[in-house]
Design a protein around this motif. Structure first.
Motif, PDB file in Angstrom:
ATOM      1  N   UNK A 164       9.402  49.024  57.322  1.00 28.59           N
ATOM      2  CA  UNK A 164       8.591  49.170  58.526  1.00 28.59           C
ATOM      3  C   UNK A 164       8.864  48.022  59.481  1.00 28.59           C
ATOM      4  N   UNK A 165       8.873  48.330  60.780  1.00 28.27           N
ATOM      5  CA  UNK A 165       9.105  47.339  61.830  1.00 28.27           C
ATOM      6  C   UNK A 165       7.958  47.429  62.831  1.00 28.27           C
ATOM      7  N   UNK A 166       7.277  46.307  63.053  1.00 25.65           N
ATOM      8  CA  UNK A 166       6.266  46.232  64.098  1.00 25.65           C
ATOM      9  C   UNK A 166       6.887  45.689  65.375  1.00 25.65           C
ATOM     10  N   UNK A 167       6.354  46.093  66.526  1.00 29.70           N
ATOM     11  CA  UNK A 167       7.026  45.755  67.779  1.00 29.70           C
ATOM     12  C   UNK A 167       6.043  45.449  68.891  1.00 29.70           C
ATOM     13  N   UNK A 168       6.605  44.884  69.962  1.00 31.81           N
ATOM     14  CA  UNK A 168       5.824  44.651  71.167  1.00 31.81           C
ATOM     15  C   UNK A 168       5.646  45.895  72.006  1.00 31.81           C
ATOM     16  N   UNK A 169       6.223  47.016  71.566  1.00 30.93           N
ATOM     17  CA  UNK A 169       6.091  48.284  72.276  1.00 30.93           C
ATOM     18  C   UNK A 169       4.883  49.084  71.811  1.00 30.93           C
ATOM     19  N   UNK A 170       3.972  48.446  71.068  1.00 26.20           N
ATOM     20  CA  UNK A 170       2.747  49.070  70.570  1.00 26.20           C
ATOM     21  C   UNK A 170       3.039  50.170  69.554  1.00 26.20           C
ATOM     22  N   UNK A 171       4.187  50.087  68.903  1.00 27.83           N
ATOM     23  CA  UNK A 171       4.587  51.104  67.936  1.00 27.83           C
ATOM     24  C   UNK A 171       5.002  50.458  66.614  1.00 27.83           C
ATOM     25  N   UNK A 172       4.996  51.285  65.573  1.00 28.26           N
ATOM     26  CA  UNK A 172       5.513  50.897  64.257  1.00 28.26           C
ATOM     27  C   UNK A 172       6.634  51.866  63.903  1.00 28.26           C
ATOM     28  N   UNK A 173       7.802  51.325  63.584  1.00 31.09           N
ATOM     29  CA  UNK A 173       8.956  52.137  63.201  1.00 31.09           C
ATOM     30  C   UNK A 173       9.045  52.204  61.681  1.00 31.09           C
ATOM     31  N   UNK A 186      14.659  56.095  62.257  1.00 32.54           N
ATOM     32  CA  UNK A 186      13.252  55.708  62.227  1.00 32.54           C
ATOM     33  C   UNK A 186      12.373  56.815  62.783  1.00 32.54           C
ATOM     34  N   UNK A 187      11.163  56.885  62.248  1.00 28.11           N
ATOM     35  CA  UNK A 187      10.098  57.700  62.822  1.00 28.11           C
ATOM     36  C   UNK A 187       9.044  56.737  63.345  1.00 28.11           C
ATOM     37  N   UNK A 188       8.509  57.029  64.522  1.00 26.11           N
ATOM     38  CA  UNK A 188       7.618  56.091  65.190  1.00 26.11           C
ATOM     39  C   UNK A 188       6.150  56.514  65.096  1.00 26.11           C
ATOM     40  N   UNK A 189       5.305  55.542  64.802  1.00 30.32           N
ATOM     41  CA  UNK A 189       3.860  55.726  64.911  1.00 30.32           C
ATOM     42  C   UNK A 189       3.473  55.253  66.306  1.00 30.32           C
ATOM     43  N   UNK A 190       3.179  56.206  67.182  1.00 29.65           N
ATOM     44  CA  UNK A 190       2.957  55.912  68.603  1.00 29.65           C
ATOM     45  C   UNK A 190       1.485  56.083  68.987  1.00 29.65           C
ATOM     46  N   UNK A 191       1.154  55.491  70.133  1.00 25.14           N
ATOM     47  CA  UNK A 191      -0.124  55.716  70.816  1.00 25.14           C
ATOM     48  C   UNK A 191      -1.327  55.438  69.929  1.00 25.14           C
ATOM     49  N   UNK A 192      -1.160  54.510  69.003  1.00 25.61           N
ATOM     50  CA  UNK A 192      -2.263  54.113  68.134  1.00 25.61           C
ATOM     51  C   UNK A 192      -2.718  52.684  68.401  1.00 25.61           C
ATOM     52  N   UNK A 193      -1.787  51.835  68.814  1.00 21.09           N
ATOM     53  CA  UNK A 193      -2.098  50.443  69.098  1.00 21.09           C
ATOM     54  C   UNK A 193      -2.211  50.225  70.604  1.00 21.09           C
ATOM     55  N   UNK A 194      -3.085  49.317  70.990  1.00 19.94           N
ATOM     56  CA  UNK A 194      -3.271  48.988  72.399  1.00 19.94           C
ATOM     57  C   UNK A 194      -2.495  47.747  72.820  1.00 19.94           C
TER      58      UNK A 194
END
Length: 425
Positions: A164-173, A186-194
């Motif tokens: 897993x990769x955390x990013x400044x784009x508010x997503x987790x890869x 990668x599959x992205x976990x989007x629109x969950x972090x602010x």
């Protein structure tokens, strides 16, 4: 002859070795047999050092990133190294002969990558010389193949699943290997972090993942990927993994500032993370009705934590000294002491009053014997930003770990000689 203080000597033995590798270290990770360490000296390179005749020698320099590297993890099972950088890229490094060959990971990020971690199945520790155990494992895989229980790809992932990769784009890869195309996707976990994702931590079940963010929240998601994770989603403990990819299991709103350093307990029933407001948070029974506790610190904030056992947590950060937290019989967490605490006499009148002590500390001055700043009196001279467990193959407990920081040091700690902490191990 003056006899040394027994309690102080016992505490000082916690740091068993100190190594100055650079002027500043961003992050570090250990090889499976702990004979090599990979670290970033605060630039776009990874330096690999090997212990040769009690001396650390630099044997490799990995150069592929364009900007500072902020995350390194070394897979215990596959011997792969994964790195992430502010250049928005991630590479998986494979050792081929005397060279480390990078493979680009397709992250699809438009902001910096900030943290990375292999999943538990990618970090299963095998004894290096235990041929019999390896033989049994591959016999089991062969049995599964014959009976159609697992596909080849699932078998391959048993020894190196995903990261897993955390990013400044508010997503987790969530990254995994595609055998057909011979690359990491990668599959992205989007629109969950602010806001930016500052840390990621895998649950022991290899499906759930916890994250912290600069929006002050700690969240738990399902990362089940069909064809990568064997079988079907199952329930594990209080937190359910019976959910689709990217589905949020729980959101913890305990901190009102930046949050960092989330970690799961060994059983996966609890987690801990820290806030930039000098608080550490402990959460039991993670799920719809979690039980949360918070412990306020008297000094500077923490940056990372590590569970040593279900009842013992080590926190590191801006106080430059590991902090020990323990749970009592009722499950109540509290601060115990600094791991590298130095005791100083304060009974003599020449040491000044409490007012002068506080006055001097407020203005950043230091007088002999007047400092109450025990935290910053250890082997580290600057902020500790990384803590890594060191677990031996034959051991079922984690009693040692390493820390690195902005002072360029890697310090190895051992808790076995800390008699006051043995009851929590």
């Amino acid at each position: 002859m003056l006899m040394p203080n027994i309690e102080q000597a016992k505490i000082e033995m916690a740091a068993i070795s100190v190594h100055q590798f650079a002027d500043c270290i961003t992050c570090h990770a250990w090889s499976p047999d702990q004979s090599m360490v990979a670290l970033c000296p605060n630039n776009n390179e990874v330096h690999i050092y090997k212990l040769v005749e009690e001396n650390w020698e630099r044997i490799h320099v990995l150069q592929k990133h364009d900007q500072i590297i902020v995350g390194i993890d070394w897979s215990i099972s596959s011997n792969r190294i994964v790195t992430v950088s502010h250049d928005r890229n991630s590479y998986v490094w494979n050792e081929e002969g005397s060279l480390w060959v990078p493979t680009l990971v397709i992250l699809r990020l438009n902001r910096a990558a900030l943290c990375v971690q292999w999943s538990p199945k990618g970090s299963i520790r095998l004894k290096q010389d235990d041929d019999q155990r390896l033989y049994q494992i591959f016999n089991i895989i062969d049995f599964f193949n014959k009976h159609g229980i697992l596909s080849w790809q699932e078998n391959n992932n048993m020894l190196g699943n995903k990261f897993a990769v955390g990013s400044g784009a508010k997503t987790v890869c969530i990254c995994y290997y595609e055998q057909e195309n011979n690359w990491w996707v990668s599959k992205l976990i989007r629109k969950r972090h602010d806001s930016s994702v500052t840390s990621v931590a895998w649950h022991p079940n290899n499906v759930l993942i916890a994250t912290t963010s600069t929006d002050g929240k700690c969240r738990v998601f399902s990362t089940f990927i069909k064809g990568v994770d064997a079988g079907k989603p199952k329930k594990s403990g209080s937190a359910s993994s019976d959910a689709k990819f990217g589905e949020q299991i729980v959101q913890l709103d305990l901190s009102y500032c930046w949050a960092f350093g989330v970690k799961w307990s060994p059983s996966g029933n609890s987690l801990a993370y820290v806030g930039h407001n000098s608080m550490i948070y402990f959460v039991d029974h993670v799920g719809p009705s979690p039980l949360a506790q918070s412990v306020a610190l008297r000094d500077l904030p923490l940056r990372d934590v590590m569970f040593v056992s279900e009842k013992l947590v080590i926190g590191v950060g801006f106080d430059c000294n590991p902090m020990v937290f323990a749970a009592d019989g009722t499950g109540l967490w509290s601060f115990v002491r600094y791991l590298d605490e130095k005791k100083t006499a304060t009974s003599s009148g020449r040491y000044g009053s409490q007012f002068t002590e506080a006055f001097g500390k407020f203005y950043g001055s230091s007088k002999q014997g007047t400092s109450n700043d025990k935290g910053r009196a250890g082997v580290h001279d600057n902020c500790i930003n990384c803590i890594v467990p060191l677990k031996k193959p034959e051991s079922t407990k984690t009693t040692s770990f390493s820390t690195s920081g902005l002072d360029g040091k890697v310090v190895i700690w051992d808790l076995k000689n800390q008699e006051d902490l043995l009851e929590y191990l």
